[in-house]
Enzyme design. Structure first.
Site, PDB file in Angstrom:
ATOM      1  N   CYS A  26       0.900  -1.083   0.020  1.00  0.00           N
ATOM      2  CA  CYS A  26      -0.090  -0.150  -0.066  1.00  0.00           C
ATOM      3  C   CYS A  26       0.907   1.197   0.007  1.00  0.00           C
ATOM      4  CB  CYS A  26      -0.816   0.036   1.185  1.00  0.00           C
ATOM      5  SG  CYS A  26      -1.959   1.260   1.274  1.00  0.00           S
ATOM      6  N   CYS A  85     -19.604   2.684   8.188  1.00  0.00           N
ATOM      7  CA  CYS A  85     -18.740   2.143   9.471  1.00  0.00           C
ATOM      8  C   CYS A  85     -17.237   2.811   9.584  1.00  0.00           C
ATOM      9  CB  CYS A  85     -18.331   0.505   9.057  1.00  0.00           C
ATOM     10  SG  CYS A  85     -17.434  -0.515  10.107  1.00  0.00           S
ATOM     11  N   CYS A  95       0.455   4.438   6.870  1.00  0.00           N
ATOM     12  CA  CYS A  95       0.012   4.531   8.363  1.00  0.00           C
ATOM     13  C   CYS A  95       0.786   3.692   9.280  1.00  0.00           C
ATOM     14  CB  CYS A  95      -1.633   3.602   8.159  1.00  0.00           C
ATOM     15  SG  CYS A  95      -2.667   4.318   6.794  1.00  0.00           S
ATOM     16  N   CYS A 125     -16.979  -8.731   5.218  1.00  0.00           N
ATOM     17  CA  CYS A 125     -16.203  -7.471   4.867  1.00  0.00           C
ATOM     18  C   CYS A 125     -14.980  -7.686   4.207  1.00  0.00           C
ATOM     19  CB  CYS A 125     -15.864  -6.860   6.530  1.00  0.00           C
ATOM     20  SG  CYS A 125     -17.178  -6.678   7.331  1.00  0.00           S
ATOM     21  N   ARG A 137     -18.065  -2.321  17.508  1.00  0.00           N
ATOM     22  CA  ARG A 137     -17.652  -3.573  17.214  1.00  0.00           C
ATOM     23  C   ARG A 137     -16.270  -3.505  18.058  1.00  0.00           C
ATOM     24  NH1 ARG A 137     -17.028  -3.465  12.168  1.00  0.00           N
ATOM     25  NH2 ARG A 137     -19.286  -4.053  11.849  1.00  0.00           N
ATOM     26  N   CYS A 184       0.280  -0.011  10.359  1.00  0.00           N
ATOM     27  CA  CYS A 184      -0.175  -1.069   9.541  1.00  0.00           C
ATOM     28  C   CYS A 184       0.819  -1.690   8.660  1.00  0.00           C
ATOM     29  CB  CYS A 184      -1.094  -0.331   8.387  1.00  0.00           C
ATOM     30  SG  CYS A 184      -1.804  -1.471   7.184  1.00  0.00           S
ATOM     31  N   CYS A 228     -19.789  -5.405   3.066  1.00  0.00           N
ATOM     32  CA  CYS A 228     -18.912  -4.450   3.526  1.00  0.00           C
ATOM     33  C   CYS A 228     -17.614  -4.203   2.749  1.00  0.00           C
ATOM     34  CB  CYS A 228     -18.541  -4.266   5.040  1.00  0.00           C
ATOM     35  SG  CYS A 228     -17.810  -2.790   5.826  1.00  0.00           S
TER      36      CYS A 228
HETATM   37  N1  SAM Z   1      -6.614   0.666   2.981  1.00  0.00           N
HETATM   38  C1  SAM Z   1      -8.166   1.056   3.427  1.00  0.00           C
HETATM   39  C2  SAM Z   1      -7.892   2.285   4.485  1.00  0.00           C
HETATM   40  O1  SAM Z   1      -7.065   2.244   5.084  1.00  0.00           O
HETATM   41  O2  SAM Z   1      -8.652   3.189   4.164  1.00  0.00           O
HETATM   42  C3  SAM Z   1      -8.693  -0.333   3.971  1.00  0.00           C
HETATM   43  C4  SAM Z   1      -7.985  -1.119   4.915  1.00  0.00           C
HETATM   44  S1  SAM Z   1      -7.352  -0.720   6.434  1.00  0.00           S
HETATM   45  C5  SAM Z   1      -6.540  -2.154   6.718  1.00  0.00           C
HETATM   46  C6  SAM Z   1      -8.684  -0.595   7.547  1.00  0.00           C
HETATM   47  C7  SAM Z   1      -8.254  -0.289   8.895  1.00  0.00           C
HETATM   48  O3  SAM Z   1      -7.861  -1.462   9.607  1.00  0.00           O
HETATM   49  C8  SAM Z   1      -7.421   1.019   9.143  1.00  0.00           C
HETATM   50  O4  SAM Z   1      -8.219   2.085   8.936  1.00  0.00           O
HETATM   51  C9  SAM Z   1      -7.117   0.877  10.764  1.00  0.00           C
HETATM   52  O5  SAM Z   1      -8.070   1.368  11.478  1.00  0.00           O
HETATM   53  C10 SAM Z   1      -7.321  -0.795  10.910  1.00  0.00           C
HETATM   54  N2  SAM Z   1      -5.893  -1.261  11.159  1.00  0.00           N
HETATM   55  C11 SAM Z   1      -4.911  -1.504  10.285  1.00  0.00           C
HETATM   56  N3  SAM Z   1      -4.031  -2.061  10.858  1.00  0.00           N
HETATM   57  C12 SAM Z   1      -4.233  -2.264  12.133  1.00  0.00           C
HETATM   58  C13 SAM Z   1      -3.462  -2.920  13.156  1.00  0.00           C
HETATM   59  N4  SAM Z   1      -2.265  -3.240  12.967  1.00  0.00           N
HETATM   60  N5  SAM Z   1      -4.139  -2.785  14.325  1.00  0.00           N
HETATM   61  C14 SAM Z   1      -5.405  -2.408  14.619  1.00  0.00           C
HETATM   62  N6  SAM Z   1      -6.053  -1.896  13.328  1.00  0.00           N
HETATM   63  C15 SAM Z   1      -5.580  -1.832  12.296  1.00  0.00           C
HETATM   64 FE1  SF4 Z   2      -2.921   1.103   3.347  1.00  0.00          FE
HETATM   65 FE2  SF4 Z   2      -2.840  -0.255   5.806  1.00  0.00          FE
HETATM   66 FE3  SF4 Z   2      -3.240   2.657   5.622  1.00  0.00          FE
HETATM   67 FE4  SF4 Z   2      -4.988   0.860   4.700  1.00  0.00          FE
HETATM   68  S1  SF4 Z   2      -4.453   1.072   6.866  1.00  0.00           S
HETATM   69  S2  SF4 Z   2      -4.306   2.769   3.559  1.00  0.00           S
HETATM   70  S3  SF4 Z   2      -3.859  -0.887   3.842  1.00  0.00           S
HETATM   71  S4  SF4 Z   2      -1.272   1.346   5.093  1.00  0.00           S
END
Ligand code: SAM
Ligand code: SF4
Ligand code: DTB
Length: 323
Positions: A58, A193, A62, A102, A265, A65, A133
């Site tokens: 990606c 959500c 973040c 989802c 949730r 992530c 979702c």
């Molecule tokens: N890439 C898309 C986005 O971020 O908009 C969708 C997938 S992203 C993995 C969805 C959500 O998962 C993130 O906004 C975050 O809140 C949650 N998430 C991701 N990694 C996480 C982690 N290591 N621990 C807890 N929540 C996590």
């Molecule tokens: Fe990409 Fe992870 Fe951020 Fe979603 S949460 S935008 S998958 S880096």
């Protein structure tokens, strides 16, 4: 004290939310449990199963992530899954009792070439009689409209934390970008959500800031995921100390009190919560979980363990009357 049905409010002030965070925990749990029973059948838990339809690489940064291309984790990248795989996984989730499927993709936003495949996935899941979702990153209003037309019930897009702390966690997409995507989802007529993550080094004030952002949206997000950080080696937050798990209970209770009619949730991070903490979260108004042994890329309790937990607590899983 709550005497009558508590109203749904969108005019929460920031000091009011801050004050909730200062209340005795068990008073909060008691009031949240009372509100929960006013709006829901308290013994029912909604089960959502996740599937990562496109994994890793990606472009966003973040810090929590494992799927960000900016960090070196052990994640195996995978291109967009084919429709048959998605259908097979959704059928399996349904057979185990999930009512919502989802699908998540590690995208900044959905690429045009993949978008028709994504729409077909929505139609396939809907045809199974499940709620659908998706979480695909930022959307244009045209994309949101197309997803709604394909039958998508919910779009997940988290605010993650307070506007003040956000810049410490993500630099490649702004808070305002997120609010705009949420607006496009709402305008397209889909359910929202939207929630956040605890345990990223935020202050109590940041938690209040997140809940204030969510609880002043009108209407409230229909589904509010409260995630506990899953600290994945290789990500910048991997070495953070774990928070007190009772802080999850507090956040769940305040989410329930401020958004009485939303599904709350208990999301990522349940592997790090013992049964007592999860029980308190259900008491405090959590009424949905991610169900199935994997979240997107990390582990979640097994179906057998969750069934045993629900059984011990006398909770049943929600059954859909229509999808
Ligand atoms: N890439 C898309 C986005 O971020 O908009 C969708 C997938 S992203 C993995 C969805 C959500 O998962 C993130 O906004 C975050 O809140 C949650 N998430 C991701 N990694 C996480 C982690 N290591 N621990 C807890 N929540 C996590
Ligand atoms: Fe990409 Fe992870 Fe951020 Fe979603 S949460 S935008 S998958 S880096
Ligand atoms: C949400 O709030 N949590 C889910 C879902 N929405 C998409 C994702 C949790 C991901 C946890 C880390 C992983 O498994 O990759």
């Amino acid at each position: 004290m709550i005497d009558s049905v508590s109203p749904i409010r969108f005019d929460w002030t920031r000091p009011e939310i801050d004050a909730l965070f200062q209340r005795p925990l068990l008073d909060l749990v008691y009031d949240a449990a009372t509100v929960h029973r006013q709006y829901f059948v308290a013994g029912e838990v909604q089960l959502s199963t996740l599937l990562s339809i496109k994994t890793g690489a990606c472009p966003e940064d973040c810090k929590y992530c494992p799927q960000s291309g900016h960090y070196h984790t052990e994640l195996v990248r995978e291109p967009l899954l084919d429709l048959d795989t998605v259908e097979r996984e959704a059928k399996a989730a349904k057979a185990l009792g999930a009512t919502r499927f989802c699908m998540g993709a590690a995208w900044k936003n959905p690429p045009a070439k993949d978008f028709p495949k994504v729409l077909a996935m929505v139609q396939t899941v809907k045809a199974l009689g499940m709620e659908s979702c998706m979480t695909l990153g930022m959307l244009t209003s045209e994309q949101a409209d197309a997803l709604a037309d394909a039958g998508l019930d919910y779009y997940n897009h988290n605010l993650d934390t307070s506007p003040e702390f956000y810049g410490e966690i993500i630099t490649t997409r702004t808070y305002q970008d997120r609010l705009e995507t949420l607006g496009a989802v709402r305008d397209a007529g889909m359910k929202v959500c939207c929630g956040g993550i605890l345990g990223m080094g935020e202050t109590v004030s940041d938690r209040a800031g997140l809940i204030w952002q969510l609880a002043t949206q009108n209407p409230h997000p229909e589904s509010v995921p409260i995630n506990l950080l899953v600290a994945v080696p290789g990500t910048p937050l991997a070495e953070l100390a774990q928070i007190d798990p009772l802080d999850m209970v507090r956040a769940v209770a305040i989410t329930r009190l401020t958004m009485p009619s939303s599904y709350v949730r208990l999301s990522a991070g349940r592997e790090d919560m013992d049964e007592g903490i999860q029980a308190l979260c259900f008491m405090a108004g959590a009424n949905s979980i991610f169900y199935g042994e994997r979240l997107l890329t990390t582990e979640n309790p097994s179906v057998a363990r969750d069934r045993a937990l629900l059984g011990k607590l006398g909770l049943s899983s929600e059954v859909l009357t229509s999808a």
